[in-house]
Design a protein around this motif. Structure first.
Motif, PDB file in Angstrom:
ATOM      1  N   PHE A 394       0.834  -1.196   0.000  1.00 35.43           N
ATOM      2  CA  PHE A 394       0.000   0.000   0.000  1.00 35.43           C
ATOM      3  C   PHE A 394       0.875   1.254   0.000  1.00 35.43           C
ATOM      4  O   PHE A 394       1.771   1.410   0.833  1.00 35.43           O
ATOM      5  CB  PHE A 394      -0.906  -0.007   1.233  1.00 35.43           C
ATOM      6  CG  PHE A 394      -1.728   1.233   1.405  1.00 35.43           C
ATOM      7  CD1 PHE A 394      -2.923   1.383   0.722  1.00 35.43           C
ATOM      8  CD2 PHE A 394      -1.303   2.264   2.254  1.00 35.43           C
ATOM      9  CE1 PHE A 394      -3.692   2.528   0.877  1.00 35.43           C
ATOM     10  CE2 PHE A 394      -2.072   3.411   2.414  1.00 35.43           C
ATOM     11  CZ  PHE A 394      -3.264   3.544   1.715  1.00 35.43           C
ATOM     12  N   GLY A 395       0.615   2.152  -0.962  1.00 30.02           N
ATOM     13  CA  GLY A 395       1.334   3.421  -1.006  1.00 30.02           C
ATOM     14  C   GLY A 395       2.721   3.359  -1.591  1.00 30.02           C
ATOM     15  O   GLY A 395       3.431   4.372  -1.634  1.00 30.02           O
ATOM     16  N   TYR A 456      13.754  -2.222  -3.162  1.00 30.51           N
ATOM     17  CA  TYR A 456      12.702  -3.184  -2.857  1.00 30.51           C
ATOM     18  C   TYR A 456      12.068  -3.713  -4.146  1.00 30.51           C
ATOM     19  O   TYR A 456      11.819  -4.911  -4.290  1.00 30.51           O
ATOM     20  CB  TYR A 456      11.645  -2.536  -1.971  1.00 30.51           C
ATOM     21  CG  TYR A 456      10.401  -3.376  -1.751  1.00 30.51           C
ATOM     22  CD1 TYR A 456      10.303  -4.250  -0.675  1.00 30.51           C
ATOM     23  CD2 TYR A 456       9.317  -3.295  -2.629  1.00 30.51           C
ATOM     24  CE1 TYR A 456       9.167  -5.019  -0.475  1.00 30.51           C
ATOM     25  CE2 TYR A 456       8.172  -4.053  -2.437  1.00 30.51           C
ATOM     26  CZ  TYR A 456       8.100  -4.918  -1.360  1.00 30.51           C
ATOM     27  OH  TYR A 456       6.975  -5.686  -1.185  1.00 30.51           O
ATOM     28  N   SER A 457      11.810  -2.804  -5.084  1.00 30.45           N
ATOM     29  CA  SER A 457      11.106  -3.214  -6.313  1.00 30.45           C
ATOM     30  C   SER A 457      11.944  -4.144  -7.177  1.00 30.45           C
ATOM     31  O   SER A 457      11.403  -4.915  -7.962  1.00 30.45           O
ATOM     32  CB  SER A 457      10.685  -1.981  -7.124  1.00 30.45           C
ATOM     33  OG  SER A 457      11.813  -1.297  -7.623  1.00 30.45           O
ATOM     34  N   SER A 458      13.262  -4.075  -7.050  1.00 30.75           N
ATOM     35  CA  SER A 458      14.110  -4.965  -7.841  1.00 30.75           C
ATOM     36  C   SER A 458      14.271  -6.338  -7.201  1.00 30.75           C
ATOM     37  O   SER A 458      14.805  -7.259  -7.815  1.00 30.75           O
ATOM     38  CB  SER A 458      15.492  -4.334  -8.053  1.00 30.75           C
ATOM     39  OG  SER A 458      16.182  -4.203  -6.822  1.00 30.75           O
ATOM     40  N   ASN A 497       6.220  -2.281   6.142  1.00 29.47           N
ATOM     41  CA  ASN A 497       7.381  -1.391   6.205  1.00 29.47           C
ATOM     42  C   ASN A 497       8.132  -1.315   4.869  1.00 29.47           C
ATOM     43  O   ASN A 497       9.192  -0.690   4.796  1.00 29.47           O
ATOM     44  CB  ASN A 497       8.340  -1.856   7.306  1.00 29.47           C
ATOM     45  CG  ASN A 497       7.718  -1.753   8.688  1.00 29.47           C
ATOM     46  OD1 ASN A 497       7.380  -0.668   9.140  1.00 29.47           O
ATOM     47  ND2 ASN A 497       7.548  -2.895   9.353  1.00 29.47           N
ATOM     48  N   VAL A 498       7.583  -1.946   3.845  1.00 28.30           N
ATOM     49  CA  VAL A 498       8.187  -1.991   2.497  1.00 28.30           C
ATOM     50  C   VAL A 498       9.654  -2.401   2.611  1.00 28.30           C
ATOM     51  O   VAL A 498      10.576  -1.641   2.320  1.00 28.30           O
ATOM     52  CB  VAL A 498       8.035  -0.645   1.759  1.00 28.30           C
ATOM     53  CG1 VAL A 498       8.357  -0.829   0.292  1.00 28.30           C
ATOM     54  CG2 VAL A 498       6.647  -0.071   1.917  1.00 28.30           C
ATOM     55  N   ARG A 499       9.833  -3.639   3.052  1.00 28.44           N
ATOM     56  CA  ARG A 499      11.185  -4.175   3.279  1.00 28.44           C
ATOM     57  C   ARG A 499      11.190  -5.639   2.840  1.00 28.44           C
ATOM     58  O   ARG A 499      10.340  -6.424   3.267  1.00 28.44           O
ATOM     59  CB  ARG A 499      11.547  -4.054   4.752  1.00 28.44           C
ATOM     60  CG  ARG A 499      12.934  -4.553   5.105  1.00 28.44           C
ATOM     61  CD  ARG A 499      13.191  -4.405   6.594  1.00 28.44           C
ATOM     62  NE  ARG A 499      13.150  -3.010   7.009  1.00 28.44           N
ATOM     63  CZ  ARG A 499      12.368  -2.533   7.975  1.00 28.44           C
ATOM     64  NH1 ARG A 499      11.535  -3.349   8.633  1.00 28.44           N
ATOM     65  NH2 ARG A 499      12.394  -1.262   8.306  1.00 28.44           N
ATOM     66  N   PHE A 500      12.144  -5.980   1.991  1.00 26.69           N
ATOM     67  CA  PHE A 500      12.241  -7.360   1.497  1.00 26.69           C
ATOM     68  C   PHE A 500      13.541  -7.963   1.997  1.00 26.69           C
ATOM     69  O   PHE A 500      14.619  -7.389   1.832  1.00 26.69           O
ATOM     70  CB  PHE A 500      12.208  -7.399  -0.027  1.00 26.69           C
ATOM     71  CG  PHE A 500      12.058  -8.773  -0.597  1.00 26.69           C
ATOM     72  CD1 PHE A 500      10.815  -9.391  -0.653  1.00 26.69           C
ATOM     73  CD2 PHE A 500      13.164  -9.485  -1.066  1.00 26.69           C
ATOM     74  CE1 PHE A 500      10.668 -10.674  -1.163  1.00 26.69           C
ATOM     75  CE2 PHE A 500      13.035 -10.754  -1.580  1.00 26.69           C
ATOM     76  CZ  PHE A 500      11.788 -11.358  -1.634  1.00 26.69           C
TER      77      PHE A 500
END
Length: 635
Positions: A394-395, A456-458, A497-500
């Protein structure tokens, strides 16, 4: 006495031969062939804007394809729908000597839906040429004529869209009524032989000749920022059956919201009841939006229809609700409709979606963009929702919509806003782990890799890969470790937390090389920069680092029993305008070392003459990343 009929036949034979020979490759100058996979002999677009509701576009494109790599440069295709009709389309193929070898009529073009598997978009179709050449080189003469009521979309004059393509001649002619408020904006004309031949209140013409092919150069900006083009628009236009007038973004946004979007967010009562029950007693708008976003991700899927092909009017929210799919406009509008049910304001947002950042031209009010997302007001800022993704947190914007000017369509009108900027030091990768070497130079280790921000997106897609694909990925990622074996692999995708996080255990035979009583190995096993920055002599283009990042590593190294350290690389530090880099090795007890590394790269646009300085900067990093430890065996 000479036979006049014979003379006439002979004359037409000579004339026809001359016409054919103009497409012979011998007519192309050597300078246009240099670095070219294709040569555009002629690109001509004639646009006649008859009225606010009628536009005719004739296209002629003559392209000589020199080799297989140039095959995509014919651009022999045409989209059409209920507002746009194809009046004519054909192509003629000539051999290397300019002899006609095939004529392709409309019935021979492939005609298919612009979207497979969707009956709602059956009106959105594409005609395209599918031609397999007998040999190279050959020439295709492609012509088409369309008529459309959508005058909001005047195509850009964008005759050169790729590297390794040269242009012999290009022409643009535009005719328009003076009272429609025609306007234009030119880009990247400098250094190109392009001349404006007519510019009046009813006519515009350009001609360009002998534009040489450019080689692709690493880290070049987007082609939209390099190649010449002209944007065009009208202040009084027609779209989706509605007349429009806009001289400001505020007025344009107001018109789009009132005339195009109105009536598209109606939902069935049962859906409204379900959504209200789902949200329950929650009062916080952002938390409500999270619940709705999760619902949309689980319920719907994305079908790809670009703005300009599928039109700008979204399909009805009730249809998306019933069918469970839609394009970017449809899913964005559907999410907005659901949010309205629980009193959360949200705004359709138009932008250019691409990994290369590209802005809406804020000083040129017109139909722009190829993508749509949703903006939810959050204090003085916005929370941005990518409604086409079933996986994004989200976001989270990632690298497709971040850091660019977009048009937010609010009820009171449109406003240009910058989307989220992921600061360089927030694009983070943290490596923490350890590895052991045995007496034979074999390697075993584990590492935890945490990725945030644009990094994160990669990484987040890794959890969707099949086991064999995961193995391939890590063998490529760690190609510095020969004989790599994945022993254990787990992922944690913390969307809150947008963390991979990647937890990996690996091993490899013969990581270290042994010669006599010496063992040699590269200290940096897990995050080595390959330094693959090409040397480019006489670079032409500026270069751009689209997104900066910060990598920090701390790796414990356990040396084999029976060996002592003969050579240990010194600490190293590098600072400059492109970033900072630092390494150090700390000796601990019991044959143990701690390797620390940090690398920070700045985003930015730089001059072509600065490229060699950047290349040297990266090569120094690569050289130090390859620094080796030498051990000596004790008896």
């Amino acid at each position: 006495m000479k036979n006049p009929a014979f003379a006439l036949i002979f004359f037409f034979s000579i004339l026809t031969s001359a016409q054919k020979s103009e497409y012979s490759i011998t007519k192309i100058s050597d300078s246009l062939k240099e670095n070219a996979n294709a040569v555009v002999r002629l690109d001509q677009m004639d646009i006649t804007i008859v009225s606010q509701r009628n536009m005719n576009i004739k296209t002629q494109r003559v392209v000589t394809i020199l080799n297989e790599k140039g095959l995509n440069e014919t651009d022999a295709y045409q989209h059409y729908d209920k507002t746009t009709s194809v009046r004519s389309i054909e192509a003629i193929v000539y051999d290397a000597f300019g002899n006609e070898i095939k004529k392709i009529k409309r019935k021979d073009f492939k005609d298919q839906s612009a979207v497979s598997g969707s009956t709602l978009f059956s009106d959105n179709r594409i005609l395209y040429l599918e031609y397999t050449p007998i040999s190279y080189p050959f020439t295709i003469v492609y012509t088409s004529e369309i008529e459309t009521s959508n005058t909001a979309f005047i195509p850009q004059w964008y005759f050169l869209g790729a590297y390794y393509v040269s242009v012999e001649k290009c022409v643009l002619n535009v005719i328009y009524p003076s009272f429609l408020g025609f306007k234009k904006k030119e880009f990247q004309f400098s250094g190109c032989n392009i001349k404006k031949t007519v510019d009046t209140d009813t006519n515009l013409s350009y001609i360009g000749v002998n534009i040489l092919a450019q080689k692709s150069e690493d880290l070049s900006p987007s082609s939209k920022d390099l190649f010449p083009r002209v944007m065009m628009g009208l202040e009084h236009f027609h779209l989706e059956g509605v007349d429009g007038t806009a001289t400001t973004w505020e007025a344009f946004g107001k018109w789009y919201g009132d005339k195009i979007l109105t009536g598209t967010t109606v939902l069935p009562e049962e859906t409204k009841i379900k959504i209200k029950a789902l949200v329950g007693e929650e009062k916080d708008p952002v938390k409500k939006a999270k619940i709705i976003y999760d619902y949309v991700q689980k319920k719907s899927r994305y079908v790809n229809i670009a703005i300009g092909i599928g039109g700008w009017k979204p399909m009805l929210a009730s249809d998306v609700d019933r069918l469970g799919y839609g394009d970017c406009k449809a899913l964005t509008n559907y999410t907005k409709a659901l949010l309205q049910v629980v009193d959360v304001p949200a705004y359709n947002t138009i932008l250019y979606g691409d990994r290369n950042k590209f802005d809406i031209q804020s000083d040129f009010v017109s139909m722009q963009g190829n993508h749509m997302i949703l903006a939810i007001p959050n204090g003085d800022n916005y929370t941005w929702l990518e409604c086409t993704s079933q996986d994004d947190p989200f976001g989270y914007q990632g690298t497709f919509t971040d850091d660019r000017d977009v048009l937010v369509v609010k009820p009171e009108g449109g406003v240009i806003v910058r989307t989220k900027i992921y600061e360089d030091k927030g694009n983070l990768q943290i490596d923490k782990g350890s590895y052991n070497l045995d007496e034979s130079g074999n390697f075993s280790g584990s590492v935890k890799i945490i990725s945030e921000g644009s990094q994160y997106s990669s990484k987040s897609h890794l959890e969707t890969l099949q086991p064999t694909e995961k193995e391939t990925h890590y063998k490529e990622y760690w190609d510095n470790i020969n004989n790599l074996k994945l022993n254990k692999l787990t992922f944690t995708n913390d969307k809150e937390n947008v963390r991979f996080t990647e937890d990996i255990q690996v091993s490899a035979l013969n990581y270290a090389s042994i010669s006599a009583n010496k063992m040699i190995f590269a200290v940096d096993a897990f995050n080595k920069n390959d330094g693959n920055v090409k040397r480019i002599r006489n670079r032409k283009n500026p270069f751009q680092i689209q997104r900066g990042y910060l990598d920090t590593d701390e790796i414990e190294i356990n040396l084999p029993v029976g060996y002592t350290i003969e050579f240990l690389p010194s600490s190293f530090e590098l600072k400059g305008k492109y970033g900072e880099y630092k390494t150090e090795i700390v000796k601990k007890e019991n044959n143990q070392l701690i390797y620390k590394r940090s690398m920070f790269l700045n985003k930015g646009k730089y001059l072509n003459k600065e490229y060699d300085e950047y290349r040297v900067f990266m090569e120094q990093i690569s050289k130090n990343d390859n620094a080796k430890i030498i051990l000596t065996k004790t008896n």
